[in-house]
Design an enzyme around this catalytic site. Structure first.
Site, mmCIF file in Angstrom:
data_model
loop_
_atom_site.group_PDB
_atom_site.id
_atom_site.type_symbol
_atom_site.label_atom_id
_atom_site.label_comp_id
_atom_site.label_asym_id
_atom_site.label_seq_id
_atom_site.Cartn_x
_atom_site.Cartn_y
_atom_site.Cartn_z
ATOM 1 N N TYR A 1 0.838 -1.198 0.000
ATOM 2 C CA TYR A 1 0.000 0.000 0.000
ATOM 3 C C TYR A 1 0.872 1.248 0.000
ATOM 4 O O TYR A 1 2.054 1.219 0.388
ATOM 5 C CB TYR A 1 -0.921 0.025 1.225
ATOM 6 N N PHE B 1 2.751 9.674 3.313
ATOM 7 C CA PHE B 1 3.098 9.508 4.719
ATOM 8 C C PHE B 1 3.570 8.095 5.046
ATOM 9 O O PHE B 1 4.148 7.858 6.103
ATOM 10 C CB PHE B 1 1.929 9.893 5.646
ATOM 11 N N ASP B 2 3.317 7.144 4.160
ATOM 12 C CA ASP B 2 3.749 5.775 4.438
ATOM 13 C C ASP B 2 3.672 4.956 3.159
ATOM 14 O O ASP B 2 2.831 5.227 2.284
ATOM 15 C CB ASP B 2 2.856 5.149 5.516
ATOM 16 N N ILE C 1 -6.943 -0.066 10.635
ATOM 17 C CA ILE C 1 -8.002 0.928 10.721
ATOM 18 C C ILE C 1 -9.194 0.435 9.907
ATOM 19 O O ILE C 1 -9.053 -0.317 8.948
ATOM 20 C CB ILE C 1 -7.526 2.313 10.230
ATOM 21 N N TYR D 1 -8.299 7.127 11.734
ATOM 22 C CA TYR D 1 -7.853 7.175 13.131
ATOM 23 C C TYR D 1 -8.772 7.971 14.037
ATOM 24 O O TYR D 1 -8.412 8.311 15.162
ATOM 25 C CB TYR D 1 -6.424 7.736 13.200
ATOM 26 N N PHE E 1 -4.264 15.194 28.779
ATOM 27 C CA PHE E 1 -4.286 15.198 30.239
ATOM 28 C C PHE E 1 -3.053 15.900 30.789
ATOM 29 O O PHE E 1 -1.994 15.943 30.154
ATOM 30 C CB PHE E 1 -4.377 13.763 30.789
#
Length: 297
Positions: free
Chosen positions: A168, A178-179, A198, A224, A233
């Protein structure tokens, strides 16, 4: 004895009624002897309890769960251990050692601040500058409350449940790559429909034929997820040894109460506090994939 865990990409899915998968462990003499991932088939809270009972499950380990579902499980004779998070396999190990105690958590799941630690981790992942390597096709779409939404049916297709190998290439809408598995020279291998990928990537592969190439455009909900405000947090620097040297923008690793490392980005740092963002770096982004199905086993 059988133990079931609400399951998403290796971790405990945090909302019982919306889980798409369970990992079921067969236990003999206090040890896991086998395990399998099963689909929930998109059924609701009460039916999920029946599904587990039909599988002769004795114990359920999960994150958040509502009162109605707790009652259904009790009626079905399934022992409940709620409020767990992190790695599913480690949670089962902790349960078998008597170290996992139910908190009776409801669906208002938040990070357990007392469970965070920041120090050296396996593979030299410490509390310092570390860029996370990943395959952008892999990983569940949103962890914790970020994965909440309307329950979606389990995937169907000729390849669901089978081991698939795909090449892919992933790009953003502006064409930036991006990949790419082609660049690594090795196809990506995963079990289609088991929550290892995903959602949109899994769905694209589910009914492909070997040798076929498809182009898919995924909205964040099928990739995502959208950024989850609960995944941001703030901790006291004094309570997190090693954090005093961090700077905003750094990618580091924390550990949860089960010792499972997870990546976060330093969102902000004040004199006495530090704020982390555990959202996936791809959260909120539209992604494009060209996928080639190489092999189905």
């Amino acid at each position: 004895m059988k133990i079931a865990v609400t399951y998403d990409n290796g971790n405990i899915f945090q909302h019982f009624g919306k889980t798409e998968f369970f990992k079921v462990y067969e236990v003999e003499d206090g040890k896991v002897v086998s395990s399998e991932v099963i689909g929930s088939n998109g059924v609701g809270h009460g039916d999920l309890a029946g599904l587990l009972a039909d599988r002769a499950v004795d114990v359920l380990i999960c994150g958040g769960i509502g009162g109605g579902a707790q009652a259904a499980l009790e009626e079905a004779g399934v022992e409940l251990c709620a409020g767990a998070e992190g790695d599913a396999d480690r949670a089962v190990e902790a349960y078998l050692k008597g170290e996992l105690v139910s908190s009776g958590a409801n669906c208002d799941h938040h990070h357990h601040e007392e469970g965070h630690s920041c120090g050296d981790h396996e593979e030299d992942h410490g509390c310092g500058s570390h860029e996370e390597g990943h395959s952008c096709g892999a990983g569940g779409c949103g962890s914790g409350c970020g994965g909440c939404g309307s329950a979606r049916p389990a995937l169907t297709g000729r390849n669901v449940g089978k081991t698939c190998r795909t090449h892919y290439r992933g790009t953003f809408n502006d064409g930036t790559q991006f990949d790419s598995s082609y660049d690594r020279g090795e196809p990506l291998e995963f079990i289609c429909g088991a929550g290892q990928m995903i959602r949109g990537f899994d769905a694209a592969v589910a009914d492909m034929e070997v040798g076929q190439v498809v182009d898919v455009h995924l909205m964040p909900e099928e990739a995502y997820g959208m950024p989850d405000p609960n995944a941001v947090f703030t901790l006291e620097i004094a309570d997190l040894p090693g954090s005093e040297d961090l700077e905003a923008g750094q990618q580091v690793w924390l550990t949860n109460q089960y010792g499972q490392p997870f990546p976060v980005k330093v969102a902000a740092k004040e004199e006495k506090t530090i704020t982390f963002d555990a959202n996936h770096e791809m959260a909120g982004k539209e992604l494009n994939f060209r996928i080639e199905l190489v092999e189905v086993k």
